[in-house]
Design a protein around this motif. Sequence first.
Motif, short mmCIF file in Angstrom:
data_model
loop_
_atom_site.label_atom_id
_atom_site.label_comp_id
_atom_site.label_asym_id
_atom_site.label_seq_id
_atom_site.Cartn_x
_atom_site.Cartn_y
_atom_site.Cartn_z
N SER A 1 3.94 -3.35 -3.33
CA SER A 1 3.43 -3.61 -1.99
C SER A 1 2.78 -2.36 -1.39
O SER A 1 1.70 -2.43 -0.79
N VAL A 2 3.44 -1.20 -1.54
CA VAL A 2 2.87 0.05 -1.03
C VAL A 2 1.57 0.37 -1.75
O VAL A 2 0.59 0.81 -1.14
N ARG A 3 1.54 0.15 -3.06
CA ARG A 3 0.32 0.42 -3.82
C ARG A 3 -0.84 -0.46 -3.33
O ARG A 3 -1.97 0.01 -3.18
N LEU A 4 -0.55 -1.74 -3.10
CA LEU A 4 -1.60 -2.64 -2.60
C LEU A 4 -2.11 -2.19 -1.23
O LEU A 4 -3.33 -2.21 -0.96
N LEU B 1 -1.99 0.90 -0.03
CA LEU B 1 -2.74 2.14 -0.23
C LEU B 1 -4.12 1.86 -0.81
O LEU B 1 -5.14 2.41 -0.35
N ASP B 2 -4.17 1.00 -1.81
CA ASP B 2 -5.46 0.69 -2.44
C ASP B 2 -6.42 0.04 -1.44
O ASP B 2 -7.62 0.34 -1.43
N ALA B 3 -5.88 -0.86 -0.62
CA ALA B 3 -6.74 -1.52 0.38
C ALA B 3 -7.32 -0.50 1.35
O ALA B 3 -8.51 -0.54 1.71
N GLU B 4 -6.48 0.45 1.78
CA GLU B 4 -6.95 1.47 2.71
C GLU B 4 -7.99 2.38 2.05
O GLU B 4 -9.02 2.74 2.65
N MET B 5 -7.74 2.74 0.78
CA MET B 5 -8.67 3.64 0.10
C MET B 5 -9.99 2.92 -0.22
O MET B 5 -11.06 3.55 -0.20
N GLN B 6 -9.93 1.63 -0.50
CA GLN B 6 -11.17 0.88 -0.71
C GLN B 6 -12.00 0.83 0.57
O GLN B 6 -13.23 0.98 0.55
N SER C 1 15.24 3.71 -9.05
CA SER C 1 13.84 3.98 -8.71
C SER C 1 12.88 3.12 -9.50
O SER C 1 13.22 2.56 -10.54
N SER C 2 11.66 3.08 -8.97
CA SER C 2 10.55 2.44 -9.67
C SER C 2 9.27 3.17 -9.27
O SER C 2 9.20 3.79 -8.20
N PHE C 3 8.27 3.10 -10.15
CA PHE C 3 6.98 3.69 -9.82
C PHE C 3 5.88 2.83 -10.43
O PHE C 3 6.11 2.05 -11.35
N THR C 4 4.69 2.98 -9.89
CA THR C 4 3.52 2.27 -10.43
C THR C 4 2.27 3.11 -10.16
O THR C 4 2.21 3.84 -9.15
N HIS C 5 1.31 3.02 -11.05
CA HIS C 5 0.06 3.76 -10.91
C HIS C 5 -1.00 2.87 -10.28
O HIS C 5 -1.09 1.68 -10.57
N SER C 6 -1.82 3.48 -9.43
CA SER C 6 -2.94 2.77 -8.83
C SER C 6 -4.13 2.83 -9.78
O SER C 6 -4.54 3.93 -10.21
N GLU C 7 -4.68 1.69 -10.12
CA GLU C 7 -5.86 1.67 -10.99
C GLU C 7 -7.09 2.19 -10.26
O GLU C 7 -8.05 2.65 -10.89
N LEU C 8 -7.09 2.11 -8.94
CA LEU C 8 -8.24 2.58 -8.15
C LEU C 8 -8.29 4.09 -8.07
O LEU C 8 -9.29 4.72 -8.41
N THR C 9 -7.22 4.71 -7.61
CA THR C 9 -7.21 6.16 -7.35
C THR C 9 -6.54 6.96 -8.46
O THR C 9 -6.76 8.17 -8.54
N GLY C 10 -5.70 6.29 -9.27
CA GLY C 10 -4.91 7.04 -10.26
C GLY C 10 -3.66 7.65 -9.67
O GLY C 10 -2.86 8.27 -10.39
N VAL D 1 2.65 5.62 -6.82
CA VAL D 1 3.54 5.24 -5.73
C VAL D 1 4.94 5.07 -6.31
O VAL D 1 5.12 4.37 -7.32
N ALA D 2 5.93 5.72 -5.71
CA ALA D 2 7.31 5.66 -6.18
C ALA D 2 8.23 5.23 -5.03
O ALA D 2 7.97 5.55 -3.87
N ALA D 3 9.28 4.51 -5.39
CA ALA D 3 10.28 4.06 -4.40
C ALA D 3 11.64 4.05 -5.06
O ALA D 3 11.77 3.83 -6.27
N GLY D 4 12.63 4.29 -4.25
CA GLY D 4 14.01 4.27 -4.77
C GLY D 4 14.99 3.95 -3.68
O GLY D 4 14.79 4.31 -2.52
N ILE D 5 16.06 3.26 -4.08
CA ILE D 5 17.14 2.96 -3.15
C ILE D 5 18.37 3.73 -3.59
O ILE D 5 18.66 3.84 -4.79
N ALA D 6 19.07 4.31 -2.62
CA ALA D 6 20.22 5.16 -2.93
C ALA D 6 21.29 4.35 -3.65
O ALA D 6 21.64 3.23 -3.25
#
Length: 517
Positions: free
Chosen positions: A60-63, A65-70, A257-266, A269-274
């Motif tokens: 969700s954060v990646r989407l 971020l990508d929308a804002e960068m587009q 934790s989890s992370f994913t790469h943005s195909e647009l910017t490279g 985005v990482a997220a983790g719950i304690a």
Amino acid sequence: MNRATEQERQSPRLSLPVRLALLVAGTMLPLIVFAVGIVLHYYMQDRDEARQRVIDTVRSVRLTLDAEMQRMTGGLQVLALTDALKAGDFERFRPIALGFLDQYGKDGTVLVADRDGHLVFSSNSTDTAGLPLRNNREIVDRVFRTRQPQYSDLFIGVLKNRLIVTVEAPVFRNGEVTYEICFSPPMTMFQTILEKQRPSSDWTLSMLDRKGVVFARVPNPEEIISKRASPSVYEEMMRQDEAILSTVSLDGVPLMSSFTHSELTGWIVAAGIAENSLVAPLWRNLAITSLIGGILLTIGLAFAVRMATTIARGEMLHDLLIEELNHRVKNTLAILQAIAVQTFKSASRLEREKFEGRLGALAEAHNLLSKEKWRGSDLDDVIARVLAPYRLNAPDRIRVSGRKVPLSPRLAVVLSMIVHEIATNAAKYGALSNDTGTVDLAWSVIAEEQGTKLKVAKLKLVWQESGGPVVTAPIQRGFGSRLIERSARDQLGGEATVDFLPRGVVYSITCALEEPS
């Protein structure tokens, strides 16, 4: 009496309170274990749901971020198409650039550089002659080479002298790239995106460039920005596009934790719950379950002890009554024996011995039942007591065989009298009256049908003599024979037969078995 009862006699019996306490514990502990199992099951379900929430959050954060960068890239490309910029008329281009910056705030900067990295325009200064060289020449070269928009890693801006990331786009004139236009957005914009997307205070969200360096983060951005991702996750970020794993944050907090790469910017985005936010409910639920289980177990044990005390008092009263009954019966037998001595004063010694022997057999049966608290006894115990006087000198002359058969008190008394009469006759007239005779006493339990489907267990006892004096059938039946037959018929509900065979007398007694109380 069955094998379990024999084992109870051989091993020390647990007290009643202990047995009731074990009963309560045996009932409650499986329930407590079951409840703990349910808690663990739901904990594992919560972990699976948390894993899914983590990956959904980074996506969700990646989407976002990508929308804002587009949107940002599209706006920058529109600037690159303006005639003033293409013609190099930067004075006319300045108000257009400032209009673009108004939507992002005062901290944004627009720069224009040529192929060699010389700045020819800055939204922050009108002195174009005094502008320095770009200090991120690599991305400038990439824009001119690829003729496509580019997104930088974190670096220190030459004009702002602070950490920035940039969006770069080519400026075309007559089909050739003449300039590259650069926009460095306010870094607070990325912080705002993370803060809005953060599910709760237990979560950690980060944005990292292609090299794994943090440029936005919640919480503690001031301490973490410009640092590389923790070693526990950095290698995975460089190796995979997306993953879920257990890590330790740069704050030293264990995370799922989890992370994913943005195909647009490279960017990453990482997220983790304690982890403690996941484990804390487990320990809380386990503590509640253990507390409730402990309270119920304590109540059950207290109730068991109280019941055991009540039952023990009842047993003490019961034992007291049995002891009193035994005492009175023994007194009665002693009185009967004294009366018999007076009554048979003129009778022969043989008659007195017969009566006293029968009375003694009755007393032995009573003693055995008293020992068992009138719950019944085993057939082999009854026979062993009755035949004990006849087996003192030559125990091998009387062979006994048969399975263990529990008897009710009534059967134990009657059978002891019958066996006593048979043994007395054998000692006086039969196989036990000489030095060579032997006796085989065997019994078995048989099932006979009664009615359509009902089966009744019956006891068959056979006394067989051999090696004694020559047997002849008596002319008259004595009192002992009549006692055996009547007792078997009237008191046992069975029958007793005697066969005077030349090799020895054979007694057969059959009676229905009763459940011992």
